[in-house]
Scaffold this motif. Structure first.
Motif, mmCIF file in Angstrom:
data_model
loop_
_atom_site.group_PDB
_atom_site.id
_atom_site.type_symbol
_atom_site.label_atom_id
_atom_site.label_comp_id
_atom_site.label_asym_id
_atom_site.label_seq_id
_atom_site.Cartn_x
_atom_site.Cartn_y
_atom_site.Cartn_z
ATOM 1 N N GLU A 177 38.337 40.399 48.568
ATOM 2 C CA GLU A 177 38.375 40.944 47.206
ATOM 3 C C GLU A 177 37.105 41.718 46.879
ATOM 4 N N ARG A 178 35.999 41.360 47.563
ATOM 5 C CA ARG A 178 34.757 42.085 47.253
ATOM 6 C C ARG A 178 34.083 42.711 48.472
ATOM 7 N N LYS A 235 40.880 36.109 52.752
ATOM 8 C CA LYS A 235 41.542 36.800 51.643
ATOM 9 C C LYS A 235 40.613 36.839 50.423
#
Ligand code: FAD
Length: 481
Positions: free
Chosen positions: A241-242, A237
Motif C-alpha cells: 500500500e505504501r 499486501k
C-alpha cells in the motif's frame, strides 16, 4: 501428421524429480518417455542442495560429473534467527559431509541429459495438454510440440513431475490443499561484489529472520550471491500500500545485520524476481496407475532448502515402486501405498521442523530437540545437534526408505505439528491437552488431514514391511518379520 507414442512409463516434466525417476527406471530396462514443456537449459529457482543429494547422485551414477561442474561446495548452514546466530556443519555428521549450491539451469540440464543417456526418450518443448482416464486410471496424454504439432502417448504408469503446476492434482484429481500458515511470497535477485558471512562453514546458506519474514543468502559462485526475502502474502499486501516491490525487497535486505553486511559492498545485477511459494500437499501422492513426484505432490516453504531433496528422494522411491510393479513382484496398490507413506512422511518431517522455525522466538536448543523427536533414532541429549543436521540434511529419510514403520514416529510428528499451530495454543489456554485431544483439534485444519492419511495406516496395510532396495536391481522388497 500427429505423433503416436506408446511406453511403459510416461513422465511429465524434466526437472530434478522427473529426470531422476526417468533415469532410474530406464536403467532398470523399462521403456520411458519424458515430456518437458520447456527447452533446456532453462532458469529455475531452488539453488541450495542438502547432503542427501550425494546419495541420490551416487545412485544415478553422476556424482563425479557434478563434482567437476565447479559448483560451490556447501559445508553447512548459518542461522541468524529470532535473535540468535549459530551454524551447523555437515562435517559433524560424517555420513554425508557436504552438498552443493547449484545454478539450476546447469544442474537440471545435466540430470535431464543423463536420463536421455540412460535410454529415456526425452522430448523437450513438448507440453502435455490433457490426460485421458478410463476405468479409474490415466491411460494416455495429449501433447503439443514447439511447432504446434499434436501427439499422443499411451502408457501403463504415469509419473506427474510437472512441478508446482501439478497437473494431475490440480486439474484432474483436485486434491491439492494449501497450508494457510505458509502462504508466502518470495522476492529475490542476484548480487555481485558481496562479502561472505564473517564466520561459519564454507559455502554455507545463511537463513536470517527479520520482522516481516526471513531472508536467504546463497553463494552461487565466487562473484554471485542469490539473495531472497520471504514473507506472508498478507504482510506483502499491507506493505504494497505504501512501497514498491523494489523498496520492500531493499528494506528487507537492510533489516537483518548479517545480510546487510554481506550485501553492502555489492550491488544487485539483473531483475528483481518474485514468486508465490505457497506450501501445499495433495491428499494422495499416488493411486491407480499414477505417482506424483517432487513439487507436483507437495511443496514446502524453502526455509530449510528441502525441495530438491524431496523431489529426488520421491523420484527414487517412485522408481523403486514402479520397477517392482512392472516386474510383477509387488502388487500395484501395495507399491502405491508404500510410496504415498514414504514420501508423505519425508514431507511432514520437514514441515514440522519448518513450523518450529516459524516460532521465531524459540531458541536453538528447542530446534535441536525438535529434530530429535522427529527421528526414530535414539539420540542422546549431547547428540541433539547431530539429530538436527540429520533431519535437515535429509539423511533420516534415506534411512527410513529402508524400513517404514509408521507408529510412534507419526504420533510424535502429529503432536509436534499441533504444538506449533495457533489453534492448539488457543485450545491449550483452556488447560493441558492429551495427544488424543490435540489430534481431534487438528482434524479441523486441512494440513492435518494430510498427516492423518498416513496416520490411518495400520500394521495390516501393505506399507508395513516394504523397503526400497537400491543398487543394480532397484525395487521394493519385503523385510523379514
Ligand atoms: C522461492 C523459492 C526458493 C527455493 N529454494 C530452494 C532451495 O534453496 N533448495 C531447494 O532444494 N529447493 C528450493 N526450492 C524448491 C525447488 O525449486 C523445487 O522443490 C524443485 O525445483 C522441485 O523439482 P521438480 O522436479 O518437482 O519440479 P521443477 O523443477 O519445477 O520441474 C518441473 C518441470 O515440469 C515442466 N512442466 C510443467 N508442466 C508441464 C506440462 N504440462 N508438460 C510438460 N512439462 C511440464 C516444467 O517446465 C519444469 O521443467 C525453492 C522454491 C522457491 C519457489
Amino acid at each position: 501428421m500427429s505423433q503416436s507414442l506408446t511406453t511403459q512409463v510416461l513422465i511429465i516434466g524434466g526437472g530434478p524429480g522427473g529426470a531422476t525417476t526417468a533415469a532410474l527406471l530406464a536403467r532398470q530396462g523399462f521403456d520411458v518417455v519424458l515430456l518437458e514443456q520447456q527447452a533446456f537449459p532453462r532458469y529455475h529457482i531452488g539453488e541450495s542442495l542438502q547432503p542427501s543429494c550425494l546419495r541420490i547422485l551416487d545412485e544415478l551414477g553422476i556424482r563425479q560429473q557434478v563434482e567437476q561442474m565447479g559448483f560451490i561446495r556447501k559445508e553447512g548452514s548459518i542461522f541468524d534467527w529470532g535473535g540468535q546466530t549459530w551454524s551447523i556443519s555437515f562435517q559433524d555428521s560424517s555420513e554425508l559431509p557436504y552438498a552443493f549450491q547449484v545454478v539450476r539451469s546447469e544442474f537440471d540440464q545435466l540430470l535431464l541429459s543423463h536420463a536421455a543417456s540412460e535410454g529415456v526418450a526425452v522430448h523437450e518443448e513438448a507440453e502435455v495438454k490433457e490426460i485421458d482416464f478410463s476405468d479409474g486410471r490415466p491411460r494416455s496424454a495429449r501433447f503439443v510440440d514447439a511447432t504446434g504439432r499434436e501427439g499422443r502417448c499411451a502408457f501403463e504408469v504415469l509419473v506427474d513431475a510437472s512441478g508446482r503446476t501439478g497437473m494431475l492434482a490440480t486439474r484432474y484429481l483436485r486434491t491439492r490443499r494449501f497450508h494457510e500458515a505458509f502462504r508466502n511470497v518470495a522476492l529475490w535477485g542476484y548480487w555481485h561484489g558481496t562479502d561472505p558471512p564473517p564466520e561459519g562453514p564454507k559455502g554455507a546458506t545463511a537463513s536470517c529472520s527479520f520482522q516481516d519474514g526471513w531472508l536467504w543468502a546463497i553463494p552461487l559462485s565466487v562473484e554471485t550471491l542469490s539473495l531472497g526475502a520471504v514473507m506472508h502474502k498478507s504482510r506483502l499486501k499491507a506493505l504494497r500500500e505504501r512501497l514498491s516491490l523494489e523498496e520492500i525487497y531493499e528494506t528487507a535486505v537492510q533489516s537483518n545485520a548479517l545480510v546487510r553486511n554481506m550485501a553492502t559492498p555489492g550491488e544487485r545485477v539483473g531483475p528483481l524476481r518474485a514468486e508465490t511459494d505457497y506450501s501445499y500437499a495433495a491428499s494422495e501422492f499416488s493411486g491407480s496407475g499414477y505417482y506424483l513426484v517432487g513439487d507436483a505432490a507437495c511443496f514446502l516453504d524453502p526455509l530449510l532448502s528441502t525441495g530438491l531433496h524431496l523431489a529426488t528422494f520421491s523420484g527414487l522411491v517412485a522408481a523403486a515402486s514402479i520397477s517392482s510393479t512392472l516386474r510383477e513382484e509387488v502388487d500395484e496398490n501395495d507399491a502405491a501405498s508404500f510410496f504415498n507413506a514414504s514420501y508423505r512422511r519425508a514431507y511432514v518431517r520437514m514441515l514440522v521442523v519448518v513450523s518450529a522455525f516459524y516460532q521465531m522466538h524459540a531458541g536453538r536448543e528447542e530446534y535441536f530437540r525438535e529434530a530429535q523427536r522427529l527421528t526414530a533414532g535414539d539420540y542422546s541429549d549431547s547428540d541433539l545437534v547431530k539429530a538436527f543436521i540429520n533431519v535437515v540434511s535429509g539423511v533420516e529419510d534415506l534411512k527410513d526408505a529402508g524400513k517404514v514403520s509408521p507408529g510412534d514416529l507419526l504420533d510424535s510428528m502429529v503432536s509436534l505439528y499441533a504444538e506449533h499451530h495457533g489453534f492448539v495454543r488457543e485450545m491449550k489456554s483452556g488447560g493441558s491437552l492429551s495427544l488424543a485431544e490435540i489430534k481431534k483439534g487438528m482434524a479441523r485444519t486441512q494440513v492435518v488431514e494430510d498427516v492423518q492419511v498416513e496416520f490411518s495406516l495400520t500394521p495390516e496395510t501393505a506399507v508395513n514391511g516394504l523397503f526400497v532396495r537400491t543398487g543394480s536391481r532397484l525395487g521394493l522388497e519385503r523385510a523379514a518379520l
